[in-house]
Scaffold this active site. Structure first.
Site, PDB file in Angstrom:
ATOM      1  N   HIS A  57      71.434  12.272  20.312  1.00 36.43           N
ATOM      2  CA  HIS A  57      70.462  13.359  20.175  1.00 36.43           C
ATOM      3  C   HIS A  57      70.170  13.973  21.545  1.00 36.43           C
ATOM      4  O   HIS A  57      69.059  13.892  22.056  1.00 36.43           O
ATOM      5  CB  HIS A  57      69.186  12.851  19.504  1.00 36.43           C
ATOM      6  CG  HIS A  57      69.397  12.423  18.098  1.00 36.43           C
ATOM      7  ND1 HIS A  57      69.562  11.106  17.737  1.00 36.43           N
ATOM      8  CD2 HIS A  57      69.505  13.147  16.958  1.00 36.43           C
ATOM      9  CE1 HIS A  57      69.756  11.034  16.434  1.00 36.43           C
ATOM     10  NE2 HIS A  57      69.724  12.262  15.938  1.00 36.43           N
ATOM     11  N   HIS A  61      74.493  17.868  21.430  1.00 39.50           N
ATOM     12  CA  HIS A  61      74.335  17.818  19.969  1.00 39.50           C
ATOM     13  C   HIS A  61      73.681  19.104  19.455  1.00 39.50           C
ATOM     14  O   HIS A  61      74.137  19.688  18.465  1.00 39.50           O
ATOM     15  CB  HIS A  61      73.508  16.584  19.583  1.00 39.50           C
ATOM     16  CG  HIS A  61      73.023  16.582  18.178  1.00 39.50           C
ATOM     17  ND1 HIS A  61      73.861  16.524  17.090  1.00 39.50           N
ATOM     18  CD2 HIS A  61      71.761  16.629  17.673  1.00 39.50           C
ATOM     19  CE1 HIS A  61      73.145  16.529  15.978  1.00 39.50           C
ATOM     20  NE2 HIS A  61      71.880  16.609  16.301  1.00 39.50           N
ATOM     21  N   HIS A  97      66.054  21.359  16.823  1.00 32.92           N
ATOM     22  CA  HIS A  97      65.758  20.389  15.766  1.00 32.92           C
ATOM     23  C   HIS A  97      65.575  18.946  16.245  1.00 32.92           C
ATOM     24  O   HIS A  97      64.938  18.156  15.558  1.00 32.92           O
ATOM     25  CB  HIS A  97      66.815  20.455  14.657  1.00 32.92           C
ATOM     26  CG  HIS A  97      68.084  19.763  14.994  1.00 32.92           C
ATOM     27  ND1 HIS A  97      69.056  20.331  15.797  1.00 32.92           N
ATOM     28  CD2 HIS A  97      68.536  18.533  14.652  1.00 32.92           C
ATOM     29  CE1 HIS A  97      70.055  19.479  15.920  1.00 32.92           C
ATOM     30  NE2 HIS A  97      69.769  18.393  15.237  1.00 32.92           N
ATOM     31  N   ASP A  98      66.088  18.588  17.399  1.00 34.86           N
ATOM     32  CA  ASP A  98      65.909  17.226  17.921  1.00 34.86           C
ATOM     33  C   ASP A  98      65.290  17.215  19.316  1.00 34.86           C
ATOM     34  O   ASP A  98      65.442  16.234  20.057  1.00 34.86           O
ATOM     35  CB  ASP A  98      67.250  16.478  17.950  1.00 34.86           C
ATOM     36  CG  ASP A  98      67.641  15.890  16.605  1.00 34.86           C
ATOM     37  OD1 ASP A  98      66.736  15.508  15.830  1.00 34.86           O
ATOM     38  OD2 ASP A  98      68.849  15.813  16.318  1.00 34.86           O
TER      39      ASP A  98
END
Length: 170
Positions: A57, A61, A97-98
């Protein structure tokens, strides 16, 4: 720019340039009056928001998820049916998103009653954290790629970004 593009072998600068070209090709810079300098600052902050020591992550990514989202939208011609605001939402959520992911999962945070678990009441802990990190970046004047959206668009995109990021808690 096909399926063979390997984000994990690219430098940070190459990833930034690739993201800018995606936003530009889809007409998002022009449609939402996003200056390239602001998008560049935003992308640099996104990179800083990911931990380099996290094996999966990390910023590579998130750029990979952006690239795959771009491919799916273009190859399937989904942008013929999606409003530009939705495409912008998908691309920004892909990048964010992460954000801040520490390499642990929600179950670990809940079981250990970590500060994040307490902050987000054990609900989609890492996803809520990532969404909050995104909006902290967007509060910075030189990173706010959404500042030229009208009030209605601002409300819609905030809701969509939160939904898209929280939906990654599967």
């Amino acid at each position: 720019r096909g399926w063979e593009y390997d984000t994990f072998s690219q430098t940070e600068e190459e990833l930034i340039q690739h993201a800018i070209s995606i936003f530009d090709e889809r007409g998002l810079l022009a449609r939402f009056s996003i200056p390239v300098s602001t998008l560049t600052n935003f992308l640099r902050e996104i990179i800083l928001g990911y931990r380099k020591e996290t094996p999966y992550h990390n910023h590579h990514h998130c750029f990979d998820v952006l690239h795959v989202s771009y491919l799916l939208i273009t190859r399937c011609k989904a942008d013929e049916y999606l409003e530009s605001l939705n495409v912008l939402s998908i691309f920004v959520a892909a990048l964010a998103h992460d954000l801040g992911h520490d390499g642990c999962n929600n179950a670990f945070h809940a079981a250990t009653e970590s500060d994040l678990a307490v902050t987000y009441n054990g609900v989609s802990i890492l996803e809520n954290h990532s969404a909050a990190q995104l909006f902290r970046i967007l509060k910075k004047e030189d990173c706010n790629i959404l500042k030229r959206l009208n009030a209605e668009e601002q409300t819609k995109i905030r809701s969509r970004l939160i939904d898209l990021i929280l939906d990654t808690d599967a």
